[in-house]
Write a protein that holds these residues in place. Structure first.
Motif, PDB file in Angstrom:
ATOM      1  N   LEU A  38       0.820  -1.206   0.000  1.00  0.00           N
ATOM      2  CA  LEU A  38       0.000   0.000   0.000  1.00  0.00           C
ATOM      3  C   LEU A  38       0.857   1.261   0.000  1.00  0.00           C
ATOM      4  CD1 LEU A  38      -2.776  -1.114   2.492  1.00  0.00           C
ATOM      5  CD2 LEU A  38      -2.989  -0.883   0.008  1.00  0.00           C
ATOM      6  N   CYS A  41       2.577   1.858  -3.401  1.00  0.00           N
ATOM      7  CA  CYS A  41       1.584   2.146  -4.440  1.00  0.00           C
ATOM      8  C   CYS A  41       0.640   3.267  -4.021  1.00  0.00           C
ATOM      9  CB  CYS A  41       0.770   0.887  -4.755  1.00  0.00           C
ATOM     10  SG  CYS A  41       1.715  -0.402  -5.571  1.00  0.00           S
ATOM     11  N   SER A  42       1.011   4.031  -3.023  1.00  0.00           N
ATOM     12  CA  SER A  42       0.154   5.115  -2.553  1.00  0.00           C
ATOM     13  C   SER A  42      -0.303   5.980  -3.727  1.00  0.00           C
ATOM     14  CB  SER A  42       0.916   5.986  -1.561  1.00  0.00           C
ATOM     15  OG  SER A  42       0.167   7.149  -1.243  1.00  0.00           O
ATOM     16  N   PRO A  43      -1.587   6.324  -3.748  1.00  0.00           N
ATOM     17  CA  PRO A  43      -2.094   7.165  -4.834  1.00  0.00           C
ATOM     18  C   PRO A  43      -1.736   8.647  -4.676  1.00  0.00           C
ATOM     19  CG  PRO A  43      -3.864   6.609  -3.334  1.00  0.00           C
ATOM     20  CD  PRO A  43      -2.647   5.842  -2.877  1.00  0.00           C
ATOM     21  N   ALA A  76     -13.619   6.591   0.356  1.00  0.00           N
ATOM     22  CA  ALA A  76     -12.192   6.281   0.460  1.00  0.00           C
ATOM     23  C   ALA A  76     -11.727   6.333   1.913  1.00  0.00           C
ATOM     24  CB  ALA A  76     -11.389   7.292  -0.364  1.00  0.00           C
ATOM     25  N   ARG A  78      -7.937   7.413   4.224  1.00  0.00           N
ATOM     26  CA  ARG A  78      -6.571   7.921   4.269  1.00  0.00           C
ATOM     27  C   ARG A  78      -5.819   6.998   5.219  1.00  0.00           C
ATOM     28  NH1 ARG A  78      -4.681  12.929   3.281  1.00  0.00           N
ATOM     29  NH2 ARG A  78      -6.783  13.781   3.415  1.00  0.00           N
ATOM     30  N   GLY A  88      -1.978   9.955   0.694  1.00  0.00           N
ATOM     31  CA  GLY A  88      -2.703   9.187  -0.318  1.00  0.00           C
ATOM     32  C   GLY A  88      -4.131   8.916   0.103  1.00  0.00           C
ATOM     33  N   PHE A  90      -7.056   6.453  -0.611  1.00  0.00           N
ATOM     34  CA  PHE A  90      -7.305   5.133  -1.197  1.00  0.00           C
ATOM     35  C   PHE A  90      -8.810   4.942  -1.383  1.00  0.00           C
ATOM     36  CE2 PHE A  90      -3.143   4.777   0.608  1.00  0.00           C
ATOM     37  CZ  PHE A  90      -2.475   3.808  -0.121  1.00  0.00           C
ATOM     38  N   SER A  91      -9.280   5.063  -2.623  1.00  0.00           N
ATOM     39  CA  SER A  91     -10.702   4.848  -2.910  1.00  0.00           C
ATOM     40  C   SER A  91     -10.980   3.347  -2.934  1.00  0.00           C
ATOM     41  CB  SER A  91     -11.069   5.472  -4.254  1.00  0.00           C
ATOM     42  OG  SER A  91     -10.450   4.744  -5.308  1.00  0.00           O
ATOM     43  N   TYR A  94      -9.707   1.938  -6.046  1.00  0.00           N
ATOM     44  CA  TYR A  94      -8.259   1.760  -6.095  1.00  0.00           C
ATOM     45  C   TYR A  94      -7.839   0.498  -5.339  1.00  0.00           C
ATOM     46  CZ  TYR A  94      -3.302   2.886  -6.279  1.00  0.00           C
ATOM     47  OH  TYR A  94      -1.952   2.833  -6.521  1.00  0.00           O
ATOM     48  N   PHE A  95      -8.506   0.201  -4.217  1.00  0.00           N
ATOM     49  CA  PHE A  95      -8.216  -1.056  -3.520  1.00  0.00           C
ATOM     50  C   PHE A  95      -8.456  -2.241  -4.453  1.00  0.00           C
ATOM     51  CE2 PHE A  95      -8.827   1.149   0.676  1.00  0.00           C
ATOM     52  CZ  PHE A  95      -7.602   0.799   1.217  1.00  0.00           C
ATOM     53  N   LEU A  98      -5.693  -2.443  -6.987  1.00  0.00           N
ATOM     54  CA  LEU A  98      -4.482  -2.994  -6.379  1.00  0.00           C
ATOM     55  C   LEU A  98      -4.591  -4.503  -6.188  1.00  0.00           C
ATOM     56  CD1 LEU A  98      -3.606  -0.264  -3.715  1.00  0.00           C
ATOM     57  CD2 LEU A  98      -2.411  -0.737  -5.865  1.00  0.00           C
TER      58      LEU A  98
END
Length: 122
Positions: A38, A41-43, A76, A78, A88, A90-91, A94-95, A98
């Motif tokens: 995570l 790969c932080s957004p 999302a 944080r 980042g 994380f929506s 997005y999870f 990933l």
């Protein structure tokens, strides 16, 4: 919009070791994410940049942990990592990305580390 994009989280659980996050969805999918995965790969713009040429390879996160998770609206979370990174968002989508593209994301990360002479350790 695909069924994957419509999936809604039903469980978000940080394991006791603070190094694994479990995310369950109403479509029956459950995924575990290491804190390291995570974090690298932080957004966040800090990691992803504002365009592909600005993307950063983040070394030395093999032993990172998660200090806390806070909601961001209803779409999302944080994640606050123990290296103090927390920018980042994380929506839920997005999870799922990933999870479904783990091999691609992780493979790219490991290859970039090697190409740049960096390590997961430092």
């Amino acid at each position: 919009m695909s069924d994957t994009q419509k999936a809604w989280p039903t469980e978000l659980r940080l394991k006791a070791d603070k190094k694994t996050l479990l995310v369950g969805f109403d479509n029956g999918e459950t995924h575990e994410f290491s804190a390291e995965y995570l974090r690298v790969c932080s957004p966040s713009a800090e990691v992803q940049g504002h365009n592909p040429s600005q993307k950063k390879t983040v070394p030395g996160k093999q032993h990172i942990g998660i200090m806390k998770i806070e909601p961001v609206g209803n779409y999302a979370v944080r994640i606050h990592f123990d290296d103090l990174h927390n920018s980042g968002i994380f929506s839920w989508e997005y999870f799922l990305e990933l999870a479904h593209e783990r091999d691609k994301h992780w493979g790219t990360y490991v290859r970039e580390l090697e190409e740049k002479g960096l390590s997961r350790e430092r």
